[in-house]
Design a protein around this motif. Structure first.
Motif, PDB file in Angstrom:
ATOM      1  N   ILE A  52      38.683  26.876 -41.190  1.00 18.31           N
ATOM      2  CA  ILE A  52      37.238  26.619 -41.255  1.00 18.31           C
ATOM      3  C   ILE A  52      36.632  26.656 -39.861  1.00 18.31           C
ATOM      4  CG2 ILE A  52      35.498  24.902 -41.892  1.00 18.31           C
ATOM      5  CD1 ILE A  52      37.393  24.029 -44.163  1.00 18.31           C
ATOM      6  N   ALA A  53      37.339  26.073 -38.880  1.00 14.82           N
ATOM      7  CA  ALA A  53      36.829  26.080 -37.504  1.00 14.82           C
ATOM      8  C   ALA A  53      36.706  27.502 -36.968  1.00 14.82           C
ATOM      9  CB  ALA A  53      37.753  25.248 -36.612  1.00 14.82           C
ATOM     10  N   LYS A  54      37.687  28.341 -37.260  1.00 15.36           N
ATOM     11  CA  LYS A  54      37.612  29.736 -36.801  1.00 15.36           C
ATOM     12  C   LYS A  54      36.529  30.500 -37.540  1.00 15.36           C
ATOM     13  CE  LYS A  54      39.249  31.389 -34.135  1.00 15.36           C
ATOM     14  NZ  LYS A  54      38.747  31.402 -32.721  1.00 15.36           N
ATOM     15  N   ARG A  55      36.318  30.161 -38.790  1.00 18.65           N
ATOM     16  CA  ARG A  55      35.235  30.789 -39.559  1.00 18.65           C
ATOM     17  C   ARG A  55      33.887  30.531 -38.887  1.00 18.65           C
ATOM     18  NH1 ARG A  55      34.916  32.192 -45.002  1.00 18.65           N
ATOM     19  NH2 ARG A  55      32.785  32.316 -45.800  1.00 18.65           N
ATOM     20  N   ILE A  56      33.738  29.334 -38.330  1.00 20.07           N
ATOM     21  CA  ILE A  56      32.493  28.957 -37.651  1.00 20.07           C
ATOM     22  C   ILE A  56      32.386  29.618 -36.277  1.00 20.07           C
ATOM     23  CG2 ILE A  56      31.284  26.968 -36.631  1.00 20.07           C
ATOM     24  CD1 ILE A  56      32.478  25.295 -38.960  1.00 20.07           C
ATOM     25  N   GLY A  57      33.520  29.894 -35.646  1.00 16.51           N
ATOM     26  CA  GLY A  57      33.504  30.532 -34.331  1.00 16.51           C
ATOM     27  C   GLY A  57      33.940  29.644 -33.192  1.00 16.51           C
ATOM     28  N   ALA A  58      34.600  28.516 -33.507  1.00 17.15           N
ATOM     29  CA  ALA A  58      35.092  27.621 -32.472  1.00 17.15           C
ATOM     30  C   ALA A  58      36.376  28.164 -31.845  1.00 17.15           C
ATOM     31  CB  ALA A  58      35.356  26.233 -33.063  1.00 17.15           C
ATOM     32  N   GLU A  59      36.669  27.685 -30.638  1.00 12.92           N
ATOM     33  CA  GLU A  59      37.959  27.938 -29.997  1.00 12.92           C
ATOM     34  C   GLU A  59      38.888  26.798 -30.401  1.00 12.92           C
ATOM     35  OE1 GLU A  59      40.036  28.576 -25.578  1.00 12.92           O
ATOM     36  OE2 GLU A  59      37.851  28.363 -25.765  1.00 12.92           O
ATOM     37  N   VAL A  60      40.028  27.138 -30.988  1.00 14.26           N
ATOM     38  CA  VAL A  60      40.878  26.131 -31.618  1.00 14.26           C
ATOM     39  C   VAL A  60      42.206  26.000 -30.890  1.00 14.26           C
ATOM     40  CG1 VAL A  60      42.091  25.467 -33.727  1.00 14.26           C
ATOM     41  CG2 VAL A  60      39.821  26.512 -33.875  1.00 14.26           C
ATOM     42  N   PHE A  61      42.502  24.776 -30.456  1.00 16.27           N
ATOM     43  CA  PHE A  61      43.823  24.376 -29.992  1.00 16.27           C
ATOM     44  C   PHE A  61      44.475  23.582 -31.129  1.00 16.27           C
ATOM     45  CE2 PHE A  61      41.146  24.869 -26.349  1.00 16.27           C
ATOM     46  CZ  PHE A  61      41.940  25.267 -25.285  1.00 16.27           C
ATOM     47  N   THR A  62      45.767  23.786 -31.335  1.00 19.01           N
ATOM     48  CA  THR A  62      46.440  22.987 -32.359  1.00 19.01           C
ATOM     49  C   THR A  62      47.844  22.623 -31.897  1.00 19.01           C
ATOM     50  OG1 THR A  62      46.907  22.811 -34.735  1.00 19.01           O
ATOM     51  CG2 THR A  62      47.453  24.899 -33.688  1.00 19.01           C
ATOM     52  N   LEU A 100      38.548  19.296 -48.962  1.00 18.66           N
ATOM     53  CA  LEU A 100      37.290  18.569 -48.801  1.00 18.66           C
ATOM     54  C   LEU A 100      37.274  17.801 -47.486  1.00 18.66           C
ATOM     55  CD1 LEU A 100      36.884  17.190 -52.445  1.00 18.66           C
ATOM     56  CD2 LEU A 100      35.496  18.983 -51.374  1.00 18.66           C
ATOM     57  N   THR A 101      38.434  17.252 -47.093  1.00 17.33           N
ATOM     58  CA  THR A 101      38.522  16.562 -45.809  1.00 17.33           C
ATOM     59  C   THR A 101      38.251  17.521 -44.656  1.00 17.33           C
ATOM     60  OG1 THR A 101      40.086  14.926 -46.659  1.00 17.33           O
ATOM     61  CG2 THR A 101      40.052  15.259 -44.284  1.00 17.33           C
ATOM     62  N   ALA A 102      38.916  18.662 -44.655  1.00 19.92           N
ATOM     63  CA  ALA A 102      38.695  19.647 -43.599  1.00 19.92           C
ATOM     64  C   ALA A 102      37.239  20.093 -43.562  1.00 19.92           C
ATOM     65  CB  ALA A 102      39.619  20.852 -43.816  1.00 19.92           C
ATOM     66  N   HIS A 103      36.640  20.240 -44.740  1.00 16.84           N
ATOM     67  CA  HIS A 103      35.250  20.680 -44.815  1.00 16.84           C
ATOM     68  C   HIS A 103      34.316  19.672 -44.170  1.00 16.84           C
ATOM     69  CE1 HIS A 103      31.344  21.756 -46.548  1.00 16.84           C
ATOM     70  NE2 HIS A 103      31.860  22.935 -46.895  1.00 16.84           N
ATOM     71  N   TYR A 104      34.446  18.391 -44.536  1.00 20.54           N
ATOM     72  CA  TYR A 104      33.502  17.425 -43.967  1.00 20.54           C
ATOM     73  C   TYR A 104      33.752  17.204 -42.480  1.00 20.54           C
ATOM     74  CZ  TYR A 104      36.468  13.101 -43.862  1.00 20.54           C
ATOM     75  OH  TYR A 104      37.398  12.139 -43.577  1.00 20.54           O
ATOM     76  N   LEU A 105      35.020  17.273 -42.053  1.00 29.87           N
ATOM     77  CA  LEU A 105      35.297  17.096 -40.627  1.00 29.87           C
ATOM     78  C   LEU A 105      34.598  18.153 -39.783  1.00 29.87           C
ATOM     79  CD1 LEU A 105      39.130  16.302 -40.709  1.00 29.87           C
ATOM     80  CD2 LEU A 105      37.277  14.694 -40.229  1.00 29.87           C
ATOM     81  N   ALA A 106      34.669  19.414 -40.238  1.00 32.58           N
ATOM     82  CA  ALA A 106      34.148  20.526 -39.442  1.00 32.58           C
ATOM     83  C   ALA A 106      32.652  20.746 -39.602  1.00 32.58           C
ATOM     84  CB  ALA A 106      34.883  21.810 -39.808  1.00 32.58           C
ATOM     85  N   THR A 107      32.087  20.302 -40.723  1.00 34.70           N
ATOM     86  CA  THR A 107      30.675  20.596 -40.985  1.00 34.70           C
ATOM     87  C   THR A 107      29.761  19.384 -40.910  1.00 34.70           C
ATOM     88  OG1 THR A 107      30.867  20.313 -43.392  1.00 34.70           O
ATOM     89  CG2 THR A 107      31.341  22.506 -42.501  1.00 34.70           C
ATOM     90  N   SER A 108      30.333  18.176 -40.968  1.00 31.13           N
ATOM     91  CA  SER A 108      29.490  16.981 -41.017  1.00 31.13           C
ATOM     92  C   SER A 108      29.854  15.936 -39.960  1.00 31.13           C
ATOM     93  CB  SER A 108      29.555  16.332 -42.408  1.00 31.13           C
ATOM     94  OG  SER A 108      29.069  17.207 -43.406  1.00 31.13           O
ATOM     95  N   THR A 109      31.129  15.556 -39.862  1.00 32.58           N
ATOM     96  CA  THR A 109      31.499  14.512 -38.910  1.00 32.58           C
ATOM     97  C   THR A 109      31.216  14.958 -37.487  1.00 32.58           C
ATOM     98  OG1 THR A 109      33.255  13.777 -40.397  1.00 32.58           O
ATOM     99  CG2 THR A 109      33.345  13.000 -38.132  1.00 32.58           C
ATOM    100  N   PHE A 110      31.773  16.059 -37.067  1.00 28.93           N
ATOM    101  CA  PHE A 110      31.375  16.754 -35.850  1.00 28.93           C
ATOM    102  C   PHE A 110      31.072  18.179 -36.265  1.00 28.93           C
ATOM    103  CE2 PHE A 110      31.694  19.360 -32.129  1.00 28.93           C
ATOM    104  CZ  PHE A 110      31.165  18.582 -31.104  1.00 28.93           C
ATOM    105  N   PRO A 111      29.800  18.522 -36.465  1.00 29.23           N
ATOM    106  CA  PRO A 111      29.463  19.865 -36.947  1.00 29.23           C
ATOM    107  C   PRO A 111      29.775  20.915 -35.873  1.00 29.23           C
ATOM    108  CG  PRO A 111      27.642  18.313 -37.308  1.00 29.23           C
ATOM    109  CD  PRO A 111      28.606  17.659 -36.373  1.00 29.23           C
ATOM    110  N   LEU A 112      30.846  21.627 -36.098  1.00 27.11           N
ATOM    111  CA  LEU A 112      31.250  22.645 -35.135  1.00 27.11           C
ATOM    112  C   LEU A 112      30.233  23.779 -35.071  1.00 27.11           C
ATOM    113  CD1 LEU A 112      35.063  22.985 -35.901  1.00 27.11           C
ATOM    114  CD2 LEU A 112      34.064  22.154 -33.760  1.00 27.11           C
ATOM    115  N   GLU A 113      30.116  24.362 -33.882  1.00 26.19           N
ATOM    116  CA  GLU A 113      29.307  25.550 -33.665  1.00 26.19           C
ATOM    117  C   GLU A 113      30.133  26.574 -32.906  1.00 26.19           C
ATOM    118  OE1 GLU A 113      25.816  24.386 -31.558  1.00 26.19           O
ATOM    119  OE2 GLU A 113      25.083  23.062 -33.169  1.00 26.19           O
ATOM    120  N   ALA A 114      29.717  27.825 -32.950  1.00 22.99           N
ATOM    121  CA  ALA A 114      30.408  28.870 -32.223  1.00 22.99           C
ATOM    122  C   ALA A 114      30.492  28.498 -30.749  1.00 22.99           C
ATOM    123  CB  ALA A 114      29.685  30.203 -32.403  1.00 22.99           C
ATOM    124  N   GLY A 115      31.676  28.633 -30.179  1.00 20.20           N
ATOM    125  CA  GLY A 115      31.870  28.314 -28.770  1.00 20.20           C
ATOM    126  C   GLY A 115      32.388  26.925 -28.499  1.00 20.20           C
TER     127      GLY A 115
END
Length: 322
Positions: free
Chosen positions: A157-167, A123-138
């Protein structure tokens, strides 16, 4: 029943196994036989006093299990149903009293341990990626602690949306765990500064957002990677709390945004909790979200579970099994 209680703040040695009465059913509540309880950094913050609690208290904010009693006013849950919850105190126990409006029914194809492992961190990962900073492709994002529970789910979740992910990770072993979640770039911060590695790959100040659950040791360098009007999402304190910051620092770094979110403010309303949990369970059922349970401990080994978590000796999710 057996439960893990805290009577005074301190280290993992303050955790005490106690024998206490099973919870009595109340209206609009469920009594649940706990199949698994999640171990999370918030538990260590409560135990250590960073998040003040009224003493004594039973630890644990997350779990899943089978319903054994149903309170008056609950018409949509039956004895025998499997439910899961997050942000409900008292899960380090054999039985837990759960408000109906905080419990979600677990689909039959999702194992109780998987549900327990997915709730708070998922749930934390979900709200971070979709609500706190709503990620978009790119979008370009940095997710610290990519081999951890939140980090590994957030990457997916970030890759599902299409973001470029550094970790970032702290060992070659954890790099392998994080890589399996599908990020674009994995950085071992023990081999080189993560800020240097990110800018070598993507240029100066390339990031739209930094998701930082580590805290004190990563915060300042993360600010220096954000592009103009980028966002620092500081959602955890694994290395210690972030010191106070002047708003002028945000201005000088490009009119940055800074937020310190917490899960309760993103699932406080029942429809929001249900919607986020429904997404998680659907993704798990269709095998597009992999929930890694890295460590299982018997309930009486709660202190060891805390020591391993705080010592960065875990990957994925840690569970206590009553």
């Amino acid at each position: 029943m057996i439960a893990i209680q805290v009577k005074e703040t301190g280290g993992a040695e303050t955790l005490e196994m106690v024998d206490q009465a099973e919870p009595e059913i109340q209206p609009s509540h469920l009594v649940v036989a706990v199949a698994a309880a999640g171990v999370n950094f918030i538990d260590t913050y409560q135990r250590g006093g960073l998040y003040p609690m009224e003493m004594p208290f039973v630890l644990g904010m997350e779990g899943a299990g089978r319903v054994v009693e149903v309170g008056d006013g609950v018409g949509d849950v039956s004895v025998g149903d499997v439910v899961a919850w997050a942000d409900v105190q008292g899960s380090y126990a054999q039985y837990a009293l759960i408000p109906r409006d905080r419990a979600v029914i677990v689909p039959g194809d999702v194992a109780p341990e998987t549900a327990a492992a997915a709730m708070l961190q998922g749930l934390t990962a979900h709200y971070l990626a979709t609500s706190t900073f709503p990620l978009e492709a790119g979008h370009r994002c940095l997710i610290h602690a990519g081999a951890g529970g939140v980090g590994r789910l957030l990457i997916q979740i970030a890759k599902r949306i299409g973001a470029e992910v550094f970790t970032t990770v702290g060992s070659d072993e954890k790099a392998q765990v994080a890589s399996a979640a599908g990020p674009d770039h994995v950085i071992n911060y023990r081999q080189r500064p993560f800020s240097e590695a990110v800018e070598e790959i993507a240029g100066t100040r390339p990031l739209d957002v930094v998701y930082d659950g580590v805290g004190a040791s990563t915060f300042e360098d993360g600010l220096g990677l954000l592009k103009r009007r980028g966002m620092m999402v500081s959602f955890g304190n694994a290395s210690g709390a972030v010191p106070p910051i002047s708003p002028l620092v945000l201005s000088r770094n490009g009119s940055l945004y800074l937020t310190r979110p917490t899960l309760g403010h993103y699932i406080g309303e029942r429809p929001e909790l249900e919607a986020r949990a429904a997404d998680l369970f659907q993704w798990i059922e269709e095998s597009s979200l992999d929930v890694l349970v890295g460590n299982r401990y018997p309930l009486n080994d709660a202190a060891q579970a805390h020591q391993d978590l705080e010592g960065r000796a875990t990957t994925g999710k840690s569970l206590l099994i009553p």
